[in-house]
Design a protein around this motif. Structure first.
Motif, PDB file in Angstrom:
ATOM      1  N   GLU A  41       0.862  -1.193   0.000  1.00 22.70           N
ATOM      2  CA  GLU A  41       0.000   0.000   0.000  1.00 22.70           C
ATOM      3  C   GLU A  41       0.891   1.234   0.000  1.00 22.70           C
ATOM      4  O   GLU A  41       2.030   1.171   0.467  1.00 22.70           O
ATOM      5  CB  GLU A  41      -0.874   0.007   1.267  1.00 22.70           C
ATOM      6  CG  GLU A  41      -1.897  -1.112   1.289  1.00 22.70           C
ATOM      7  CD  GLU A  41      -2.607  -1.237   2.641  1.00 22.70           C
ATOM      8  OE1 GLU A  41      -2.193  -0.542   3.597  1.00 22.70           O
ATOM      9  OE2 GLU A  41      -3.555  -2.033   2.721  1.00 22.70           O
ATOM     10  N   GLY A  43       2.862   4.277   1.112  1.00 19.40           N
ATOM     11  CA  GLY A  43       3.457   4.501   2.442  1.00 19.40           C
ATOM     12  C   GLY A  43       4.900   4.063   2.405  1.00 19.40           C
ATOM     13  O   GLY A  43       5.466   3.839   1.327  1.00 19.40           O
ATOM     14  N   LYS A  44       5.484   3.919   3.557  1.00 21.24           N
ATOM     15  CA  LYS A  44       6.894   3.518   3.618  1.00 21.24           C
ATOM     16  C   LYS A  44       6.987   1.991   3.659  1.00 21.24           C
ATOM     17  O   LYS A  44       6.552   1.363   4.619  1.00 21.24           O
ATOM     18  CB  LYS A  44       7.557   4.127   4.851  1.00 21.24           C
ATOM     19  CG  LYS A  44       7.738   5.637   4.738  1.00 21.24           C
ATOM     20  CD  LYS A  44       8.364   6.196   5.996  1.00 21.24           C
ATOM     21  CE  LYS A  44       8.528   7.704   5.870  1.00 21.24           C
ATOM     22  NZ  LYS A  44       8.833   8.333   7.165  1.00 21.24           N
ATOM     23  N   HIS A 105       9.780   3.087  11.641  1.00 25.79           N
ATOM     24  CA  HIS A 105       9.921   3.923  10.440  1.00 25.79           C
ATOM     25  C   HIS A 105       9.023   3.460   9.289  1.00 25.79           C
ATOM     26  O   HIS A 105       8.539   4.274   8.524  1.00 25.79           O
ATOM     27  CB  HIS A 105      11.384   3.905  10.006  1.00 25.79           C
ATOM     28  CG  HIS A 105      11.700   4.800   8.854  1.00 25.79           C
ATOM     29  ND1 HIS A 105      11.642   6.172   8.928  1.00 25.79           N
ATOM     30  CD2 HIS A 105      12.051   4.515   7.566  1.00 25.79           C
ATOM     31  CE1 HIS A 105      11.962   6.700   7.756  1.00 25.79           C
ATOM     32  NE2 HIS A 105      12.216   5.707   6.913  1.00 25.79           N
ATOM     33  N   PHE A 106       8.825   2.140   9.169  1.00 28.80           N
ATOM     34  CA  PHE A 106       8.118   1.609   7.985  1.00 28.80           C
ATOM     35  C   PHE A 106       6.684   1.201   8.317  1.00 28.80           C
ATOM     36  O   PHE A 106       6.390   0.748   9.429  1.00 28.80           O
ATOM     37  CB  PHE A 106       8.876   0.406   7.416  1.00 28.80           C
ATOM     38  CG  PHE A 106      10.200   0.773   6.810  1.00 28.80           C
ATOM     39  CD1 PHE A 106      10.276   1.347   5.546  1.00 28.80           C
ATOM     40  CD2 PHE A 106      11.388   0.560   7.509  1.00 28.80           C
ATOM     41  CE1 PHE A 106      11.505   1.694   4.996  1.00 28.80           C
ATOM     42  CE2 PHE A 106      12.611   0.904   6.977  1.00 28.80           C
ATOM     43  CZ  PHE A 106      12.673   1.476   5.714  1.00 28.80           C
ATOM     44  N   ASP A 107       5.815   1.352   7.286  1.00 30.40           N
ATOM     45  CA  ASP A 107       4.415   0.932   7.436  1.00 30.40           C
ATOM     46  C   ASP A 107       4.245  -0.555   7.161  1.00 30.40           C
ATOM     47  O   ASP A 107       3.386  -1.211   7.751  1.00 30.40           O
ATOM     48  CB  ASP A 107       3.536   1.714   6.450  1.00 30.40           C
ATOM     49  CG  ASP A 107       3.614   3.208   6.703  1.00 30.40           C
ATOM     50  OD1 ASP A 107       3.247   3.627   7.806  1.00 30.40           O
ATOM     51  OD2 ASP A 107       4.059   3.945   5.798  1.00 30.40           O
ATOM     52  N   GLN A 108       5.028  -1.057   6.215  1.00 29.95           N
ATOM     53  CA  GLN A 108       4.934  -2.474   5.826  1.00 29.95           C
ATOM     54  C   GLN A 108       6.340  -3.006   5.560  1.00 29.95           C
ATOM     55  O   GLN A 108       7.212  -2.268   5.089  1.00 29.95           O
ATOM     56  CB  GLN A 108       4.127  -2.632   4.532  1.00 29.95           C
ATOM     57  CG  GLN A 108       2.656  -2.281   4.632  1.00 29.95           C
ATOM     58  CD  GLN A 108       1.981  -2.495   3.288  1.00 29.95           C
ATOM     59  OE1 GLN A 108       2.370  -1.921   2.276  1.00 29.95           O
ATOM     60  NE2 GLN A 108       0.965  -3.339   3.278  1.00 29.95           N
ATOM     61  N   LEU A 132       9.502  -1.502  12.078  1.00 33.71           N
ATOM     62  CA  LEU A 132       8.090  -1.495  11.659  1.00 33.71           C
ATOM     63  C   LEU A 132       7.252  -0.741  12.692  1.00 33.71           C
ATOM     64  O   LEU A 132       7.488  -0.838  13.894  1.00 33.71           O
ATOM     65  CB  LEU A 132       7.613  -2.947  11.538  1.00 33.71           C
ATOM     66  CG  LEU A 132       6.239  -3.223  10.930  1.00 33.71           C
ATOM     67  CD1 LEU A 132       6.140  -2.711   9.488  1.00 33.71           C
ATOM     68  CD2 LEU A 132       5.946  -4.728  10.948  1.00 33.71           C
ATOM     69  N   LYS A 133       6.277   0.037  12.200  1.00 30.87           N
ATOM     70  CA  LYS A 133       5.375   0.758  13.108  1.00 30.87           C
ATOM     71  C   LYS A 133       4.534  -0.221  13.932  1.00 30.87           C
ATOM     72  O   LYS A 133       4.189  -1.290  13.428  1.00 30.87           O
ATOM     73  CB  LYS A 133       4.392   1.612  12.288  1.00 30.87           C
ATOM     74  CG  LYS A 133       4.989   2.875  11.746  1.00 30.87           C
ATOM     75  CD  LYS A 133       3.934   3.654  10.982  1.00 30.87           C
ATOM     76  CE  LYS A 133       4.559   4.928  10.450  1.00 30.87           C
ATOM     77  NZ  LYS A 133       3.725   5.585   9.463  1.00 30.87           N
ATOM     78  N   GLY A 136       1.950  -2.375  12.280  1.00 30.53           N
ATOM     79  CA  GLY A 136       2.416  -2.574  10.904  1.00 30.53           C
ATOM     80  C   GLY A 136       2.490  -4.056  10.558  1.00 30.53           C
ATOM     81  O   GLY A 136       2.589  -4.908  11.440  1.00 30.53           O
TER      82      GLY A 136
END
Lengths: 205, 127
Positions: A41, A43-44, A105-108, A132-133, A136
């Motif tokens: 998706e 995002g980051k 830092h990352f969404d996925q 990962l958030k 996430g």
């Protein structure tokens, strides 16, 4: 600090990776990888590990993806595929155990045949968990060991022969994902219980 | 099992070729003077190891684990059966070819059936 032995191993493997994985393996797995990576998706997004970029053909277009690998030789060979992707891929030379990204830092996070290859799978999964958030999602395409006779012992034998020059075939990746603090939400076996996709989530707390 | 004809054909041919090659290897190595149990164990191990290397070549065309696992199993059974046979009596080459091909066919079918039972979303590893 980079794991130089692992870097050297995969630098050497880079020359033959496209030959060994480029036709049979990639064509066989492409529909499953496309379905898994279809979960990307906006995002980051972190992708580990890029290799020679064979998986890029399974990425949906228009994403912004940070793609890491420990081997400069792999990244060099991946460059034409990176440039051909209809979106943005940022290849970065990074050891998965020691990534320079801040917490959450990352969404996925996506992986593809990564956890047969990293030297410390639980530590590497903990590192992914860190970047990962909370909430996430982790999506993995992996081959693992088997729980069933005789496949379990065959994969042990293969590992004894393959671990010096390539992957380990008998990893308990689903258990490792849980040990790293993820909640596993789905395991989809694609071939026996060896090739599979794993979906997991980082708990909110 | 994979429903694409290329891979169905690839699985079948890979296993039949592996079975035939190992049966023919057994003919080169094992004679009627061998102890049957020793012949079975030696050819089982040799069949599996030789087929591991063979599957690396076949895997380039037909896939990795989906070729390696069944081809090694075919090598193991083809080696066992042909080793025992050759320790007991001389076997015509054509019969060994049939034995190897049949072993490959049977293992392919068994793997398809086991795969049908195991594949899909699994709850076994969730908890």
């Amino acid at each position: 600090m980079a794991d130089l032995a692992t870097r050297d191993k995969w630098n050497k493997a880079a020359a033959t990776l496209d030959l060994m994985s480029g036709r049979g393996e990639m064509e066989r797995w492409l529909p499953f990888k496309s379905r898994l990576f279809g979960n990307m998706e906006p995002g980051k997004i972190l992708f580990a590990s890029l290799g020679t970029g064979l998986d890029i053909s399974a990425f949906p277009p228009g994403m912004t993806i940070t793609a890491i690998d420990i081997s400069p030789e792999m990244l060099k060979r991946a460059q034409p595929r990176v440039e051909g992707y209809p979106g943005e891929i940022r290849p970065e030379l990074t050891d998965i155990h020691d990534m320079p990204y801040p917490d959450g830092h990352f969404d996925q996070v996506f992986t593809s045949c990564t956890f047969c290859s990293v030297p410390e799978p639980v530590a590497a999964l903990k590192a992914l968990n860190r970047v990962l958030k909370p909430g996430g999602r982790l999506y993995m395409f992996e081959h693992t060991g088997s729980r069933y006779f005789p496949f379990k012992y065959m994969l042990d034998l293969m590992t004894a022969m393959s671990r010096k020059i390539g992957p380990e075939m008998h990893r308990t990746t689903v258990a490792n994902v849980k040990a790293a603090g993820f909640e596993v939400t789905e395991v989809d076996n694609l071939f026996l219980d060896i090739v599979k996709t794993i979906k997991a989530v980082k708990p909110q707390n | 099992m994979d429903h694409r004809l290329y891979f169905i054909f690839g699985d079948l041919v890979s296993n039949m070729v592996a079975g035939i090659l190992i049966a023919l290897c057994a003919a080169l190595l094992v004679g009627t003077g061998w102890n049957m149990f020793v012949a079975m164990i030696v050819m089982m191990a040799l069949g599996m190891i030789l087929c591991l290397f063979l599957s690396l070549a076949l895997g380039i065309l037909f896939g990795a684990m989906e070729i390696m696992v069944p081809v090694m199993l075919t090598g193991m059974f083809s080696g066992m059966i042909s080793g025992m046979w050759l320790a007991m009596a001389e076997a015509p080459v054509l019969s060994l070819i049939w034995l190897g091909a049949t072993t490959g066919l049977v293992i392919t079918c068994v793997i398809w059936l086991v795969n049908a039972a195991l594949r899909g979303v699994s709850t076994a590893e969730l908890n």
